[in-house]
Each structure stands twice: as C-alpha cells, then as structure tokens.
Design a protein around this motif. Structure first.
Motif, PDB file in Angstrom:
ATOM      1  N   UNK A  72       0.841  -1.192   0.000  1.00 37.26           N
ATOM      2  CA  UNK A  72       0.000   0.000   0.000  1.00 37.26           C
ATOM      3  C   UNK A  72       0.877   1.244   0.000  1.00 37.26           C
ATOM      4  N   UNK A  73       0.646   2.120  -0.967  1.00 38.10           N
ATOM      5  CA  UNK A  73       1.367   3.385  -1.079  1.00 38.10           C
ATOM      6  C   UNK A  73       0.455   4.568  -0.787  1.00 38.10           C
ATOM      7  N   UNK A  74      -0.826   4.315  -0.694  1.00 42.15           N
ATOM      8  CA  UNK A  74      -1.811   5.369  -0.453  1.00 42.15           C
ATOM      9  C   UNK A  74      -2.347   5.232   0.967  1.00 42.15           C
ATOM     10  N   UNK A  75      -2.652   6.347   1.585  1.00 41.91           N
ATOM     11  CA  UNK A  75      -3.197   6.345   2.936  1.00 41.91           C
ATOM     12  C   UNK A  75      -4.713   6.174   2.846  1.00 41.91           C
ATOM     13  N   UNK A  76      -5.198   5.029   3.305  1.00 44.35           N
ATOM     14  CA  UNK A  76      -6.636   4.767   3.333  1.00 44.35           C
ATOM     15  C   UNK A  76      -7.214   5.015   4.720  1.00 44.35           C
ATOM     16  N   UNK A  77      -6.368   4.933   5.724  1.00 41.65           N
ATOM     17  CA  UNK A  77      -6.764   5.189   7.101  1.00 41.65           C
ATOM     18  C   UNK A  77      -5.648   6.028   7.711  1.00 41.65           C
ATOM     19  N   UNK A  78      -5.981   7.186   8.207  1.00 41.41           N
ATOM     20  CA  UNK A  78      -4.990   8.137   8.714  1.00 41.41           C
ATOM     21  C   UNK A  78      -4.097   7.537   9.800  1.00 41.41           C
ATOM     22  N   UNK A  79      -4.606   6.559  10.531  1.00 40.23           N
ATOM     23  CA  UNK A  79      -3.821   5.927  11.593  1.00 40.23           C
ATOM     24  C   UNK A  79      -2.583   5.219  11.044  1.00 40.23           C
ATOM     25  N   UNK A  80      -2.588   4.848   9.753  1.00 40.48           N
ATOM     26  CA  UNK A  80      -1.475   4.137   9.143  1.00 40.48           C
ATOM     27  C   UNK A  80      -0.594   5.041   8.280  1.00 40.48           C
ATOM     28  N   UNK A  81      -0.823   6.337   8.314  1.00 41.04           N
ATOM     29  CA  UNK A  81      -0.093   7.273   7.447  1.00 41.04           C
ATOM     30  C   UNK A  81       1.422   7.169   7.610  1.00 41.04           C
ATOM     31  N   UNK A  82       1.908   7.007   8.818  1.00 40.72           N
ATOM     32  CA  UNK A  82       3.354   6.934   9.044  1.00 40.72           C
ATOM     33  C   UNK A  82       3.961   5.615   8.571  1.00 40.72           C
ATOM     34  N   UNK A  83       3.120   4.628   8.276  1.00 41.96           N
ATOM     35  CA  UNK A  83       3.612   3.308   7.854  1.00 41.96           C
ATOM     36  C   UNK A  83       3.748   3.177   6.339  1.00 41.96           C
ATOM     37  N   UNK A  84       3.127   4.070   5.583  1.00 39.99           N
ATOM     38  CA  UNK A  84       3.135   3.975   4.117  1.00 39.99           C
ATOM     39  C   UNK A  84       4.548   4.172   3.606  1.00 39.99           C
ATOM     40  N   UNK A  85       5.038   3.308   2.696  1.00 42.60           N
ATOM     41  CA  UNK A  85       4.372   2.123   2.154  1.00 42.60           C
ATOM     42  C   UNK A  85       4.520   0.928   3.106  1.00 42.60           C
ATOM     43  N   UNK A  86       3.470   0.081   3.139  1.00 43.18           N
ATOM     44  CA  UNK A  86       3.507  -1.122   3.966  1.00 43.18           C
ATOM     45  C   UNK A  86       2.883  -2.279   3.198  1.00 43.18           C
ATOM     46  N   UNK A  87       3.301  -3.486   3.553  1.00 42.16           N
ATOM     47  CA  UNK A  87       2.798  -4.665   2.862  1.00 42.16           C
ATOM     48  C   UNK A  87       1.649  -5.298   3.626  1.00 42.16           C
ATOM     49  N   UNK A  88       0.778  -5.928   2.874  1.00 44.58           N
ATOM     50  CA  UNK A  88      -0.270  -6.781   3.417  1.00 44.58           C
ATOM     51  C   UNK A  88      -0.151  -8.098   2.659  1.00 44.58           C
TER      52      UNK A  88
END
Length: 138
Positions: A72-88
C-alpha cells in the motif's frame, strides 16, 4: 507501553483464547473441530467443513508461506499514514488456514509469493498482541 493509535480488534469471549495465546505465550492458537479435526481461522461457532459446533483451541506452528502480497502506497486510514508504504500479505499457514497480516523485518520488495515465514508477535498494548510474520531462516 506507548500509546497505540491504530484500530484494535474487539476482544470477546469467543475470540479471547486466540488473543491470549499470542499475548501470554507468543503462540498462534486456532480452533480444531472436535468432530472432523479441521483447523479453522477466523474464529467461528461452527466448523465450515462439517458444520459441527464443538472446537478445541490448538497451538499451531506459526509457519507458512506467502500466498499473495500487495504494498500500500496510499493512505486509506490516517492511523497508518506513518507506515506507508507497507505490505499486506495472505499467509497460507502450514496447518491449512489462511491469514492476512504483514511481513516485517525486510524491505517490502523482498516480500514475494512463496516466501517462507514464521510467526512474529507484536505486543501493541497490554491486552493485544498482533500476529505478524518474519522470514523463516534458511
């Protein structure tokens, strides 16, 4: 423990053994059907294979293989903004069930389909430990 501002699971009597095993023993515990032996995840009241109601909590290895991945390169939930990019990832556990999670400890571009992984417990609050995965050592 520091403040954790991301969404947390709702702990219920039905799913508490799953979360307690992660928090107390750093172990992944899943339901095994008392009738047919099918190991299931997510937690459920009846077996999806035989529809029997009884199950026993069983520790599993925590090992598996990445079946699918996305970064994920886009912020879908503001709580994860500092983690972008992150894998699922979708992990195929050795015992059968599949689990969505993250692979941590390596760069996102090294997380590939077929990667062998093992459980990594991430204690995010005093009550909740999140199951994540790390690459299995060769």
């Amino acid at each position: 423990m520091s403040t954790y501002d991301k969404p947390l699971p709702e702990l219920t009597e039905e799913n508490r053994p799953f979360w307690d095993s992660l928090r107390e023993r750093s172990t992944l515990s899943l339901q095994r059907c008392d009738a047919c032996g099918h190991i299931r995840y997510p937690v459920g009241r009846v077996c999806p294979e035989c529809l029997a109601p009884g199950a026993t909590w069983t520790d599993v290895s925590g090992g598996g293989e990445v079946l699918s991945r996305i970064v994920f390169h886009q912020v879908y939930n503001q709580a994860f903004a500092d983690d972008v990019p992150y894998n699922v990832v979708l992990v195929q556990l050795d015992e059968g069930p599949r689990m969505f999670s993250n692979v941590v400890g390596i760069p996102n571009d090294e997380v590939q389909v077929g990667l062998r992984v093992r459980l990594h417990c991430d204690p995010v609050t005093d009550e909740v430990t999140i199951p994540r995965f790390i690459p299995e050592e060769p």
